[in-house]
Structure formats: C-alpha cells, structure tokens
Design a protein around this motif. Sequence first.
Motif, PDB file in Angstrom:
ATOM      1  N   ASP A  22      -3.078   0.380  -1.626  1.00  0.00           N
ATOM      2  CA  ASP A  22      -4.226  -0.398  -2.100  1.00  0.00           C
ATOM      3  C   ASP A  22      -4.741  -1.351  -1.025  1.00  0.00           C
ATOM      4  O   ASP A  22      -5.937  -1.625  -0.939  1.00  0.00           O
ATOM      5  N   ASP A  23      -3.836  -1.861  -0.191  1.00  0.00           N
ATOM      6  CA  ASP A  23      -4.218  -2.790   0.872  1.00  0.00           C
ATOM      7  C   ASP A  23      -4.922  -2.113   2.046  1.00  0.00           C
ATOM      8  O   ASP A  23      -5.716  -2.729   2.748  1.00  0.00           O
ATOM      9  N   LEU A  24      -4.632  -0.855   2.298  1.00  0.00           N
ATOM     10  CA  LEU A  24      -5.163  -0.181   3.479  1.00  0.00           C
ATOM     11  C   LEU A  24      -6.689  -0.193   3.571  1.00  0.00           C
ATOM     12  O   LEU A  24      -7.232  -0.491   4.634  1.00  0.00           O
ATOM     13  N   PRO A  25      -7.420   0.094   2.489  1.00  0.00           N
ATOM     14  CA  PRO A  25      -8.885   0.079   2.610  1.00  0.00           C
ATOM     15  C   PRO A  25      -9.458  -1.328   2.846  1.00  0.00           C
ATOM     16  O   PRO A  25     -10.619  -1.473   3.202  1.00  0.00           O
ATOM     17  N   LYS A  26      -8.643  -2.335   2.667  1.00  0.00           N
ATOM     18  CA  LYS A  26      -9.106  -3.712   2.842  1.00  0.00           C
ATOM     19  C   LYS A  26      -8.950  -4.213   4.271  1.00  0.00           C
ATOM     20  O   LYS A  26      -9.175  -5.387   4.542  1.00  0.00           O
ATOM     21  N   LEU A  27      -8.564  -3.328   5.188  1.00  0.00           N
ATOM     22  CA  LEU A  27      -8.445  -3.718   6.587  1.00  0.00           C
ATOM     23  C   LEU A  27      -9.789  -4.235   7.086  1.00  0.00           C
ATOM     24  O   LEU A  27     -10.842  -3.735   6.687  1.00  0.00           O
ATOM     25  N   PRO A  28      -9.791  -5.231   7.978  1.00  0.00           N
ATOM     26  CA  PRO A  28     -11.047  -5.857   8.395  1.00  0.00           C
ATOM     27  C   PRO A  28     -11.988  -4.948   9.187  1.00  0.00           C
ATOM     28  O   PRO A  28     -13.181  -5.156   9.178  1.00  0.00           O
ATOM     29  N   SER A  29     -11.474  -3.948   9.853  1.00  0.00           N
ATOM     30  CA  SER A  29     -12.323  -3.105  10.692  1.00  0.00           C
ATOM     31  C   SER A  29     -12.705  -1.833   9.961  1.00  0.00           C
ATOM     32  O   SER A  29     -11.852  -1.101   9.484  1.00  0.00           O
TER      33      SER A  29
END
Length: 194
Positions: A22-29
């Motif tokens: 779930d956190d992966l798509p929230k990466l800043p780039s």
Amino acid sequence: GLVSTATDVRDAFLLGAAKIADDLPKLPSSDAWAQVLRADARQLPLATNSVGGAVFSPPYPNRYDYSAVYQLELAVGGFVQTVEELRTVRKSLLRSHLEAPAPSDPALDDPVVRSVLWSVATAAEGFDVDSGRTLRMLAGYFDDMRTVFSDLARTLRPGAPAACVVATQTYFGAALPTDVMLASLARRAGLTIE
C-alpha cells in the motif's frame, strides 16, 4: 501464553506485506518504478544494460542455513510444502552454509580469492572433520558470488551504481576478508570498485 495457529501467522504476515504494498504507490517520485521478481541472483531474468542501480546484501559465508532460519516464511509464503521441498531449496541456495553441495567445477581463478582460501585451508590443517565441509562451502560461496557479480555487470546500465553489504569472517584463526575478496571478484567481472 500466546498461542498462534498457522492461519494466524499467515494472516499477520500477509497483513504486513499488504501495508508495504500500500505504501509503494505513495513514493514521492512518479518516475520510480519497481518490480519484484522471484529469481536467482546467479541468473538474473533481466535484459542486458536494463538496471539503473542495485543494492543488496548477499548471504555471508557464515555457515548459516537460511532455509532453516526462514523455514516459517517459506512455508507461509507457499514456497515449500514438504520437508523434501525444503531440502531442495536448501541445496539450491547460494552456497554460504555447510549443507551446500560441493562446487562441481569452480572457476576460482581470482588471485586474491585463491590466496585467501589457501591461507584458510592451511590454517584448517589439524582441525576437526568439519573443516573439509567449511572449505567446500567457502569454495562454493566465492564461485557463486563470481557468477552473481558477472550477471550483475551484465544487467547494470553503464555507469549505474551498485552497493553490496558484506561482513568479514574468521575461520580456523585465519581472517577471511570477504569484502576485499568480493571486491576483487566484482572488479574482474567488469565493475568499478570504490
């Protein structure tokens, strides 16, 4: 007093993995791209010059049988179902443990690796029966890591960075400078060492 069933353990593991996913798509780039591949580092299923960077910590040649250490994860993840399947995994792992099969035709032509292994073999003279298994493991380990670095050099784009985290060991009172030995293997594979 806590008792967990196999289902409890599997569900807790899957919940933790789902949080990471779930956190992966929230990466800043938005330029970031990642893919998880189930593969062997000695034969990467990646195209030549296709990787922009690599960070890894291979098993150390420390006699730890990671298939035993992680047998719960292997079972929960569905990688193994039986003792025989676990044994097959153990025999196929990078040869960093005493149960590893002997190298059939090791290509240990690196002078640094050969010199250190000769020193360790000399120091092992007169030790217990386990010394032969240890020396076999070390030869297999550095042979495998030679292959890892060769395939890493093939898949990295020109100039792409890579970082390898390792530690050193001591066998039979002789130092095994794993970091220096792996650096020598990486250099011979065509990588630049800093």
